[in-house]
Design a protein around this motif. Structure first.
Motif, PDB file in Angstrom:
ATOM      1  N   ASP A 146       0.715  -1.076  -0.363  1.00 56.61           N
ATOM      2  CA  ASP A 146       0.209  -0.175  -0.012  1.00 56.61           C
ATOM      3  C   ASP A 146       1.312   1.466  -0.423  1.00 56.61           C
ATOM      4  O   ASP A 146       0.419   2.049  -0.574  1.00 56.61           O
ATOM      5  N   ASP A 147       2.190   1.385   0.779  1.00 62.43           N
ATOM      6  CA  ASP A 147       2.622   1.974   0.696  1.00 62.43           C
ATOM      7  C   ASP A 147       3.981   2.742   1.289  1.00 62.43           C
ATOM      8  O   ASP A 147       4.755   1.657   1.381  1.00 62.43           O
ATOM      9  N   PRO A 148       4.214   2.668  -0.878  1.00 61.50           N
ATOM     10  CA  PRO A 148       5.783   1.714  -0.680  1.00 61.50           C
ATOM     11  C   PRO A 148       7.115   2.781  -0.992  1.00 61.50           C
ATOM     12  O   PRO A 148       7.999   2.874  -1.884  1.00 61.50           O
ATOM     13  N   THR A 149       6.740   3.700  -0.169  1.00 64.50           N
ATOM     14  CA  THR A 149       7.374   4.953   0.383  1.00 64.50           C
ATOM     15  C   THR A 149       9.051   5.232   1.055  1.00 64.50           C
ATOM     16  O   THR A 149       8.812   4.177   1.677  1.00 64.50           O
ATOM     17  N   GLY A 150       9.894   5.130  -0.561  1.00 65.38           N
ATOM     18  CA  GLY A 150      11.207   4.192   0.434  1.00 65.38           C
ATOM     19  C   GLY A 150      11.895   3.293  -0.353  1.00 65.38           C
ATOM     20  O   GLY A 150      13.075   3.167  -0.427  1.00 65.38           O
ATOM     21  N   TYR A 151      11.078   2.669  -1.322  1.00 61.54           N
ATOM     22  CA  TYR A 151      11.680   1.009  -1.354  1.00 61.54           C
ATOM     23  C   TYR A 151      11.597   1.243  -3.073  1.00 61.54           C
ATOM     24  O   TYR A 151      11.292   2.258  -3.876  1.00 61.54           O
TER      25      TYR A 151
ATOM     26  N   ILE B 245       9.353  -1.488  -8.974  1.00 60.79           N
ATOM     27  CA  ILE B 245       9.588  -2.719 -10.233  1.00 60.79           C
ATOM     28  C   ILE B 245       8.628  -1.775 -10.857  1.00 60.79           C
ATOM     29  O   ILE B 245       7.967  -1.582 -11.419  1.00 60.79           O
ATOM     30  N   ILE B 246       9.609  -1.402 -12.675  1.00 60.11           N
ATOM     31  CA  ILE B 246       8.770  -0.478 -13.506  1.00 60.11           C
ATOM     32  C   ILE B 246       8.993  -1.728 -14.619  1.00 60.11           C
ATOM     33  O   ILE B 246       9.302  -2.634 -14.984  1.00 60.11           O
ATOM     34  N   ARG B 247       7.624  -1.899 -15.159  1.00 61.99           N
ATOM     35  CA  ARG B 247       6.804  -3.211 -15.785  1.00 61.99           C
ATOM     36  C   ARG B 247       5.810  -2.212 -16.993  1.00 61.99           C
ATOM     37  O   ARG B 247       6.120  -1.263 -16.669  1.00 61.99           O
TER      38      ARG B 247
ATOM     39  N   GLU C 253       3.349  -2.108 -20.716  1.00 63.22           N
ATOM     40  CA  GLU C 253       2.218  -2.207 -20.889  1.00 63.22           C
ATOM     41  C   GLU C 253       1.483  -4.062 -20.742  1.00 63.22           C
ATOM     42  O   GLU C 253       0.972  -3.969 -20.257  1.00 63.22           O
ATOM     43  N   SER C 254       2.870  -4.469 -21.164  1.00 64.15           N
ATOM     44  CA  SER C 254       2.209  -6.256 -20.771  1.00 64.15           C
ATOM     45  C   SER C 254       2.548  -6.553 -19.996  1.00 64.15           C
ATOM     46  O   SER C 254       2.459  -8.054 -19.461  1.00 64.15           O
ATOM     47  N   GLY C 255       2.943  -5.828 -19.066  1.00 63.30           N
ATOM     48  CA  GLY C 255       3.334  -7.106 -18.116  1.00 63.30           C
ATOM     49  C   GLY C 255       4.839  -7.434 -17.766  1.00 63.30           C
ATOM     50  O   GLY C 255       5.431  -7.918 -16.934  1.00 63.30           O
ATOM     51  N   GLU C 256       5.852  -7.103 -18.289  1.00 63.31           N
ATOM     52  CA  GLU C 256       7.087  -6.949 -18.657  1.00 63.31           C
ATOM     53  C   GLU C 256       8.072  -6.643 -18.041  1.00 63.31           C
ATOM     54  O   GLU C 256       7.787  -4.949 -17.852  1.00 63.31           O
ATOM     55  N   PHE C 257       9.327  -7.230 -17.256  1.00 63.73           N
ATOM     56  CA  PHE C 257      10.236  -6.070 -16.211  1.00 63.73           C
ATOM     57  C   PHE C 257      10.772  -5.328 -17.227  1.00 63.73           C
ATOM     58  O   PHE C 257      11.501  -6.009 -18.087  1.00 63.73           O
ATOM     59  N   ILE C 258      10.997  -4.262 -16.675  1.00 63.15           N
ATOM     60  CA  ILE C 258      11.628  -2.647 -17.653  1.00 63.15           C
ATOM     61  C   ILE C 258      13.139  -2.634 -16.460  1.00 63.15           C
ATOM     62  O   ILE C 258      14.198  -2.507 -17.025  1.00 63.15           O
ATOM     63  N   LYS C 259      12.563  -2.466 -15.452  1.00 58.44           N
ATOM     64  CA  LYS C 259      13.854  -1.969 -14.377  1.00 58.44           C
ATOM     65  C   LYS C 259      13.521  -1.766 -12.846  1.00 58.44           C
ATOM     66  O   LYS C 259      12.502  -1.787 -13.097  1.00 58.44           O
ATOM     67  N   SER C 260      14.732  -2.364 -12.452  1.00 63.10           N
ATOM     68  CA  SER C 260      14.463  -1.936 -10.799  1.00 63.10           C
ATOM     69  C   SER C 260      14.923   0.009 -10.513  1.00 63.10           C
ATOM     70  O   SER C 260      15.934  -0.106 -11.279  1.00 63.10           O
ATOM     71  N   VAL C 261      14.029   0.660 -10.041  1.00 60.67           N
ATOM     72  CA  VAL C 261      15.198   1.634  -9.639  1.00 60.67           C
ATOM     73  C   VAL C 261      14.920   2.667  -8.174  1.00 60.67           C
ATOM     74  O   VAL C 261      13.578   2.249  -7.527  1.00 60.67           O
TER      75      VAL C 261
ATOM     76  N   GLU D  53       7.256   7.037 -12.011  1.00 65.51           N
ATOM     77  CA  GLU D  53       8.529   5.808 -11.820  1.00 65.51           C
ATOM     78  C   GLU D  53       7.432   5.784  -9.895  1.00 65.51           C
ATOM     79  O   GLU D  53       7.340   4.257  -9.920  1.00 65.51           O
ATOM     80  N   LEU D  54       7.326   6.617  -9.461  1.00 69.61           N
ATOM     81  CA  LEU D  54       6.657   6.589  -8.285  1.00 69.61           C
ATOM     82  C   LEU D  54       4.946   6.362  -8.177  1.00 69.61           C
ATOM     83  O   LEU D  54       4.739   5.615  -7.149  1.00 69.61           O
TER      84      LEU D  54
END
Length: 250
Positions: free
Chosen positions: A135-140, A143-145, A147-155, A164-165
């Motif tokens: 629910d609250d991803p602040t600080g973490y 994972i960016i995907r 539109e097809s749900g495929e992994f793009i990157k971790s930021v 991205e936030l």
């Protein structure tokens, strides 16, 4: 199945615990936090386990129940997660797969690690991140995907743009790597950040740039990846472990 190893990061002091004890030797029901993690790794099939220790490492080595089941590697300076894994490079070798886990995350289970490993092998990934939606991803790290749900990157949170936030899927910091590819990528990470640290997530971009498959396996429930950083979180983890024991799910 190919050989499976595990590297458990357990070098931190844990200042927020407000205790002189190394964080990973705090206990739940008489068992050190890191012992729960070691047991989860063993249950997932890890034949060799390395504990990267630092702060009061002698106390960690002497206190944990599974001291005879693991190899200890000393991280004298805490220069980031990438540096911690680099300290264990001789342990890694070149074959099979390697889990990267945290010694202060006692809620991780062998069942979850088996699911992560199965996904990793089925999709022929070079690395698979264990992720979850919260629910609250602040600080973490996010994972960016596409539109097809495929992994793009971790930021990292501080490096993420406004779009991205919006992602609520977080990087748990736990992974399974192809061991050879991990070993190669560790040589390429650089401390190009404000903290001057070596970040393990930088290996994801390195492997992706090689044209290798990088992926994230999302848990249905984020409970397993909860870490213990203070006394309140220690008590919360204890409640969950006691509930699981009643449910016979441990």
């Amino acid at each position: 199945m190919e050989a499976l190893k595990a590297v458990i990061l357990a070098a931190g002091k844990g200042t927020r615990m407000q205790s002189d004890l190394p964080k990973v030797v705090h206990t739940i029901d008489g068992k050190c936090l890191v012992d729960y993690v070691i047991e989860a790794a063993e249950g997932a099939g890890a034949e060799d386990i390395c504990l990267v220790v630092g702060y009061k490492h002698e106390e960690v080595e002497n206190t944990i129940s599974h001291k005879d089941d693991v190899t200890f590697v000393l991280q004298e300076q805490q220069l980031g997660t990438g540096h911690a894994v680099k300290c264990a490079k001789d342990f890694l070798g070149k074959e099979g797969h390697t889990l990267i886990l945290f010694g202060d995350a006692p809620l991780i289970t062998s069942a979850t690690l088996k699911q992560l490993l199965k996904h990793h092998i089925q999709h022929k990934n070079a690395v698979t991140v264990l992720s979850a939606t919260i629910d609250d991803p602040t600080g973490y790290g996010r994972i960016i995907r596409n539109e097809s749900g495929e992994f793009i990157k971790s930021v990292e949170h501080k490096d993420a743009n406004e779009e991205e936030l919006k992602s609520h899927e977080i990087n748990s910091g736990m992974y399974v790597f192809n061991t050879w590819e991990l070993s190669q990528a560790l040589d390429k990470i650089q401390p190009n950040n404000a903290q001057g640290e070596y970040y393990l997530p930088d290996t994801l971009a390195i492997l992706k740039d090689k044209g290798l498959r990088v992926d994230a396996f999302a848990l249905e429930s984020p409970e397993d990846i909860n870490g213990v950083n203070d006394q309140k979180q220690l008590e919360s983890a204890a409640e969950i472990i006691r509930r699981r024991k009643k449910e016979c799910t441990l």
